[in-house]
Design an enzyme around this catalytic site. Structure first.
Site, PDB file in Angstrom:
ATOM      1  N   ASN A 143       0.890  -1.274   0.111  1.00 42.47           N
ATOM      2  CA  ASN A 143       0.123  -0.139  -0.037  1.00 42.47           C
ATOM      3  C   ASN A 143       0.875   1.430  -0.076  1.00 42.47           C
ATOM      4  O   ASN A 143       1.372   1.822   1.094  1.00 42.47           O
ATOM      5  CB  ASN A 143      -0.870   0.038   1.420  1.00 42.47           C
ATOM      6  N   ARG A 155      -2.682  -1.924  -3.646  1.00 45.38           N
ATOM      7  CA  ARG A 155      -3.951  -1.112  -3.395  1.00 45.38           C
ATOM      8  C   ARG A 155      -3.562  -0.089  -4.301  1.00 45.38           C
ATOM      9  O   ARG A 155      -2.637   0.792  -4.301  1.00 45.38           O
ATOM     10  CB  ARG A 155      -3.913  -0.723  -1.946  1.00 45.38           C
ATOM     11  N   HIS A 211     -12.476   3.251  -0.614  1.00 48.50           N
ATOM     12  CA  HIS A 211     -12.634   2.367   0.605  1.00 48.50           C
ATOM     13  C   HIS A 211     -13.538   1.028   0.161  1.00 48.50           C
ATOM     14  O   HIS A 211     -13.443   0.438   1.176  1.00 48.50           O
ATOM     15  CB  HIS A 211     -13.169   2.770   1.911  1.00 48.50           C
ATOM     16  N   LEU A 239     -14.647   4.262   9.403  1.00 50.82           N
ATOM     17  CA  LEU A 239     -14.418   5.562   9.925  1.00 50.82           C
ATOM     18  C   LEU A 239     -12.710   5.433  10.483  1.00 50.82           C
ATOM     19  O   LEU A 239     -12.490   4.847  11.321  1.00 50.82           O
ATOM     20  CB  LEU A 239     -15.123   5.902  11.152  1.00 50.82           C
ATOM     21  N   ARG A 288     -10.496  16.462   6.021  1.00 47.67           N
ATOM     22  CA  ARG A 288     -11.336  16.666   4.814  1.00 47.67           C
ATOM     23  C   ARG A 288     -12.713  17.110   5.502  1.00 47.67           C
ATOM     24  O   ARG A 288     -13.311  16.564   6.241  1.00 47.67           O
ATOM     25  CB  ARG A 288     -11.381  15.424   4.034  1.00 47.67           C
ATOM     26  N   ASP A 332      -6.545  14.248  15.142  1.00 45.94           N
ATOM     27  CA  ASP A 332      -6.672  13.107  15.768  1.00 45.94           C
ATOM     28  C   ASP A 332      -8.101  12.913  16.707  1.00 45.94           C
ATOM     29  O   ASP A 332      -7.957  13.644  17.590  1.00 45.94           O
ATOM     30  CB  ASP A 332      -5.635  12.709  16.496  1.00 45.94           C
ATOM     31  N   GLY A 365     -10.008   2.603  12.059  1.00 50.70           N
ATOM     32  CA  GLY A 365      -9.680   2.944  13.415  1.00 50.70           C
ATOM     33  C   GLY A 365     -10.591   3.709  14.330  1.00 50.70           C
ATOM     34  O   GLY A 365     -10.395   3.365  15.683  1.00 50.70           O
ATOM     35  N   GLY A 392     -14.005   3.869  13.846  1.00 51.18           N
ATOM     36  CA  GLY A 392     -15.193   3.010  13.779  1.00 51.18           C
ATOM     37  C   GLY A 392     -14.975   1.694  15.111  1.00 51.18           C
ATOM     38  O   GLY A 392     -15.841   1.179  15.560  1.00 51.18           O
ATOM     39  N   GLU A 393     -13.468   1.096  14.738  1.00 50.49           N
ATOM     40  CA  GLU A 393     -13.454   0.043  15.644  1.00 50.49           C
ATOM     41  C   GLU A 393     -12.959   0.298  17.394  1.00 50.49           C
ATOM     42  O   GLU A 393     -13.278  -0.421  18.269  1.00 50.49           O
ATOM     43  CB  GLU A 393     -12.168  -0.910  15.333  1.00 50.49           C
ATOM     44  N   GLU A 433      -8.283  -5.149   5.093  1.00 53.48           N
ATOM     45  CA  GLU A 433      -8.060  -4.871   3.501  1.00 53.48           C
ATOM     46  C   GLU A 433      -7.015  -5.739   2.997  1.00 53.48           C
ATOM     47  O   GLU A 433      -7.172  -6.167   2.080  1.00 53.48           O
ATOM     48  CB  GLU A 433      -7.866  -3.367   3.352  1.00 53.48           C
TER      49      GLU A 433
END
Length: 401
Positions: free
Chosen positions: A11, A91, A180, A209, A241, A282, A330, A332-333, A383
Site C-alpha cells: 500500500n 492497493r 474504501h 471511520l 477533509r 486525531d 480506526g 469505528g473499531e 483490507e
C-alpha cells in the site's frame, strides 16, 4: 491442508509504504511493516512474531523502500527469497469507470492507471510508484492491482450520476466512484458471515471511520450507494477533509477571498474536517478535549455524528431492509464515544445500544441489545487479506485459461 499462497501486499502512499506478508489461503499474517519518510532519511517499522523492530533507512524512492522492506524481512523474517512468493498485491485508489475487478498488472494496465491520475492526483501517482518498484524488485512474481473504486462499480446510474452537463460526464468521466471499496467488501461479507447468512441474502450499512471516512449501503453483497464521490473528499466529516459542502462555496471564496482552485482544494482536503473544527485531526485528542470541556471539540463531534446519522438514515430508506450496521476502521473499531453518539440517535430505526458491550469486549462484537431491531456490529477491517484473496482469484484464474 491447502498449500500456502504467500502474498506480499503493498500500500504505497506519497511518502510511505505499508506492506504485509500473508497466506491468502489461510489468512495467516507472517509479517507487516511500514517505511516512512520516503524521499531521503526514512524509518522502517517491521513486526513479526509479535515483536516490532525499528531502524533508520535511506529511501529516495519507492523502489528503495521496497528494498528496505526486503532487507527487514531477510533479517527478521520471513525471507521472501525462501518463501516462494505467489503474488504481489497493490492497493490502487482510483480505477475509474473501467476497472470493475482486480487486474493482473501489465504495461497496458499501468498505462490505464496513469491515465487516471487527474482523477486521483494525491494517490494514484504513489500507487504507480509502488507497482513499478515491485515489478523491478520481483520481476518474476505476478503483480495484481486491487482498486478502491471497483466494489462500487455496481452503483446504479441513479446513485453514481451527477446532475451536471453531459460533456463533463462523457468527456471528463465525472461521476460518483466511491472509495474504501476493499474494506467495504470485506466488512460487509464478514458481517453477513457473523449473522449466519450469505452476502447475497444480507443488507448491510458499513461505516468505515478513520482519518478518511465513508459510508456504504450494501444490498445482497453489492454496493448500491456510498458517501465518497468523484474523489475521497465528498461525504462524511474526516480528519482533515470537509466532506459535504455547498458546491457554490468555491466560487464564493474566489469572489470574497481571492482563493484560487488549488488553494481551495488544499483547504478542503488538508485543512478542514476535525482539524478545522477542533484544532486537531486525531479523534483521540478531540475526545480528550471534549472531556476537558473544550467547546470547539464538542462541536466537532456533534457535526461529525450529525453527518453520520444522516447517511445511516438515508441508506436505511434506500435499502428498505437493514440486517446490520457495521462500524470499522480506526475510529469505528476503537471509539466507543462515536459509536454511542451515532447509535443513540437511531431510535427511530428501533436500534438499542448495549452500553456495556459498546464500552468493552472482543474486537469483533455486537454492541446492541437482544431487543434491538437492527444489530450493530464492530467488525475490524482486513483490507490486506481482501487484497491477498483477490490476488489468489486473479492469478489462479489466469492460470486456468
Amino acid at each position: 491442508m491447502a498449500a500456502a499462497r504467500w502474498v506480499l501486499v503493498v500500500n504505497a502512499g506519497s511518502s510511505s509504504l505499508k506492506y504485509q506478508v500473508l497466506d491468502a489461503a489461510s489468512g495467516e499474517t507472517a509479517a507487516s511493516g511500514i517505511v516512512e519518510r520516503i524521499g531521503g532519511a526514512g524509518r522502517i517499522e517491521h513486526t513479526t512474531d509479535g515483536e516490532t523492530h525499528e531502524q533508520d533507512v535511506t529511501c529516495h524512492d519507492h523502489a528503495e523502500a521496497l528494498d528496505a522492506a526486503r532487507a527487514a524481512l531477510r533479517e527478521h523474517g520471513p525471507d521472501l527469497a525462501t518463501l516462494d512468493l505467489f503474488a504481489v498485491g497493490h492497493r490502487v485508489v482510483h480505477g475509474g469507470p473501467d476497472f470493475t475487478e482486480p487486474a493482473l498488472v501489465d504495461d497496458d494496465v499501468l498505462a490505464a492507471v496513469e491515465e487516471l491520475v487527474p482523477l486521483a492526483p494525491l494517490h494514484n501517482p504513489a500507487n504507480l510508484e509502488g507497482i513499478r518498484g515491485a515489478r523491478s524488485t520481483f520481476p518474476d512474481v505476478p503483480q495484481v492491482a486491487v482498486f478502491d473504486t471497483a466494489f462500487h462499480q455496481t452503483l446504479p446510474p441513479a446513485a453514481h450520476t451527477y446532475a451536471v452537463p453531459k460533456a463533463w460526464r462523457e468527456h471528463h468521466r465525472v461521476r460518483r466512484y466511491g472509495f474504501h471499496g476493499t474494506s467495504h467488501r470485506y466488512v460487509s461479507r464478514r458481517t453477513a458471515e457473523l449473522l449466519g447468512r450469505e452476502p447475497e441474502d444480507c443488507n448491510v450499512i458499513v461505516l468505515h471511520l478513520g482519518n478518511g471516512a465513508s459510508a456504504c449501503a450494501v444490498r445482497r453483497g453489492e454496493s448500491v450507494d456510498t458517501s465518497m464521490g468523484l474523489s475521497p473528499l465528498e461525504g462524511l466529516v474526516m480528519g482533515t477533509r470537509s466532506g459535504d459542502v455547498d458546491p457554490a462555496l468555491g466560487a464564493y471564496l474566489q469572489r470574497v477571498a481571492g482563493l484560487d482552485g488549488t488553494a481551495y482544494d488544499t483547504a478542503l482536503n488538508k485543512e478542514s474536517g476535525l482539524l478545522a473544527l477542533a484544532g486537531v485531526s486525531d479523534l483521540r485528542e478531540v475526545e480528550s478535549r471534549c472531556e476537558a470541556g473544550d467547546e470547539d471539540a464538542a462541536l466537532a463531534v456533534e457535526v461529525m455524528v450529525h453527518r453520520l446519522r444522516k447517511y445511516v438514515g438515508a441508506y436505511a430508506v434506500l435499502l428498505g431492509r437493514v440486517d446490520a450496521i457495521a462500524f470499522t476502521g480506526g475510529i469505528g473499531e476503537n471509539s466507543a464515544m462515536v459509536r454511542r453518539e451515532v447509535v443513540e440517535g437511531l431510535g427511530i430505526l428501533g436500534v438499542e445500544l448495549d452500553h456495556g458491550a459498546n464500552d468493552a469486549g472482543d474486537p469483533e462484537r455486537v454492541v446492541t441489545t437482544h431487543g434491538s431491531a437492527i444489530p450493530v456490529w464492530v467488525v475490524p477491517t482486513n483490507e490486506e487479506l481482501e487484497i491477498a484473496r483477490a490476488c489468489l482469484t486473479v492469478v489462479e484464474g489466469q492460470g486456468s485459461r
